[in-house]
Design an enzyme around this catalytic site. Sequence first.
Site, PDB file in Angstrom:
ATOM      1  N   SER A  30      -3.692   3.798  12.265  1.00 47.88           N
ATOM      2  CA  SER A  30      -4.316   4.423  11.628  1.00 47.88           C
ATOM      3  C   SER A  30      -4.075   5.660  11.471  1.00 47.88           C
ATOM      4  CB  SER A  30      -6.043   3.877  13.218  1.00 47.88           C
ATOM      5  OG  SER A  30      -6.486   4.772  12.195  1.00 47.88           O
ATOM      6  N   HIS A  88      -5.377   0.685   9.803  1.00 48.21           N
ATOM      7  CA  HIS A  88      -6.857   0.709   8.653  1.00 48.21           C
ATOM      8  C   HIS A  88      -6.576   1.615   7.291  1.00 48.21           C
ATOM      9  CE1 HIS A  88      -8.154   1.162  13.137  1.00 48.21           C
ATOM     10  NE2 HIS A  88      -7.964  -0.282  13.108  1.00 48.21           N
ATOM     11  N   ASP A  94      -8.286   0.020  18.389  1.00 48.34           N
ATOM     12  CA  ASP A  94      -8.110  -1.058  18.669  1.00 48.34           C
ATOM     13  C   ASP A  94      -6.380  -1.110  18.240  1.00 48.34           C
ATOM     14  OD1 ASP A  94      -7.823  -3.356  16.577  1.00 48.34           O
ATOM     15  OD2 ASP A  94      -7.657  -2.083  14.632  1.00 48.34           O
TER      16      ASP A  94
END
Lengths: 246, 187
Positions: B12, B39, B132
């Site tokens: 991310s 992401h 995540d």
Amino acid sequence: MTEKIGVEYTGFGISFFRRRLALVMDRMHMHSIQDLYKALEDEDKVDEITFNMVVPATEMFRDPAFWRALRKRLTGKTSLSVWFPNLTNGYEIFSFVVLTRMMGIENVKIVGNVSSKRTLDEIKSLVISAKNDEVNRSNFERLESNCSYEDYFEIMEDGRTKPKSVLLDGVEFRKGWFITNSKDTYDLVIFRNALLDFSYSLHEKVVTYLADSLNPGGMLALGIKEPLIAAVDLKAVEPDESIYLK
Amino acid sequence: MSNYKAVVIGGSAGSFALVLKMLSKLRPDFGLPIIICMHRLKHIRSGLAENLAMKSSMKVVEPMDKERIEAGKIYLAPANYHMFIEFDGTISLSTEEMSLQCRPAIDYTLSSAAIAYREKMVGIILTGANEDGAKGLKDVADKKGFTIVQDPATAEVPTMPRAALKLVKPDMVLSPEGILDFLNNLQ
């Protein structure tokens, strides 16, 4: 489930179906397959299962470039018949209605299929949270129009937003799986991101059915990541936005 | 020959520059598919894959639904779609609900890859600002896949690797250079 609900779950992608069913069972506090069988005997629970099996559209005006391309393709039209074979919530239909209102297309006949009563209730009484409204507004702004968001949506006292009630005037809703014996045909079919849930065979069957449901010169809109894998007589007129012409 | 069938990378905040750098230094004959879930801003559809492609000798694609996974290609999860790996060697996409406020969710890509590839995959977690990927990497470990976590001390934002280290005892904790060396020595 296919028998009880009438949706062709047998043609859904296996991993998708397993994932989705697990989510439905979790949401409905079902702990075993016996709980599921029992729920399938209860009409209200069947509606709840059907509602939860559907993947809701994520936002209004998702993929603004798609809506801009569609606007370009509809320019000059004065009347239009449109079909949404699988409405999952109000986002796609309200996006489309707003687009046609912005364009001043007055004679628009819209038919929308929903698989559950709850989906229909939620479309008719759609209320958008402030957080989701922020996403919808920014998508709306990317449509690059001279219209105002407030022309179509009103802010409630609690800060949430709802579409103006007149937007659904004249829309015909039908409950049930969209593949039927109907011979109705349309100028435009919007079916975005639902093929993702299907296996190859159902994908092919559905695309063939939707292509047959188009008038000559009609358009089919799919999700931007959905390939057209069926052998149908459709030409990509907006390939990046998955808009096809018959 | 490598025993692995795929490398799956999740990251991310801060990971784009890192992946860009790694891909630019990857062996040109790297023979496995690399599946990347990062992401990203959901309304920006283009740019990311193109930038990666400019730095990599491998072909970079944002796959269509049901696209077959091929060796030597890089697959980047498209904006606003979850990306799953299927048993039959294809990718499936989905607009299902967000997970940990993310779509694409790294957990989904890693967990589905773990089921599809079992011990024949490498799962890597890079820098990132939320948790995540941790659960997905645990699924990879549970299926005996090879797991690597970027050393949090080298991460621009250490939340993601730290979350992974809380759930998994990875096979390796490496710096970005170490991860690159590992990949280049895979075959």
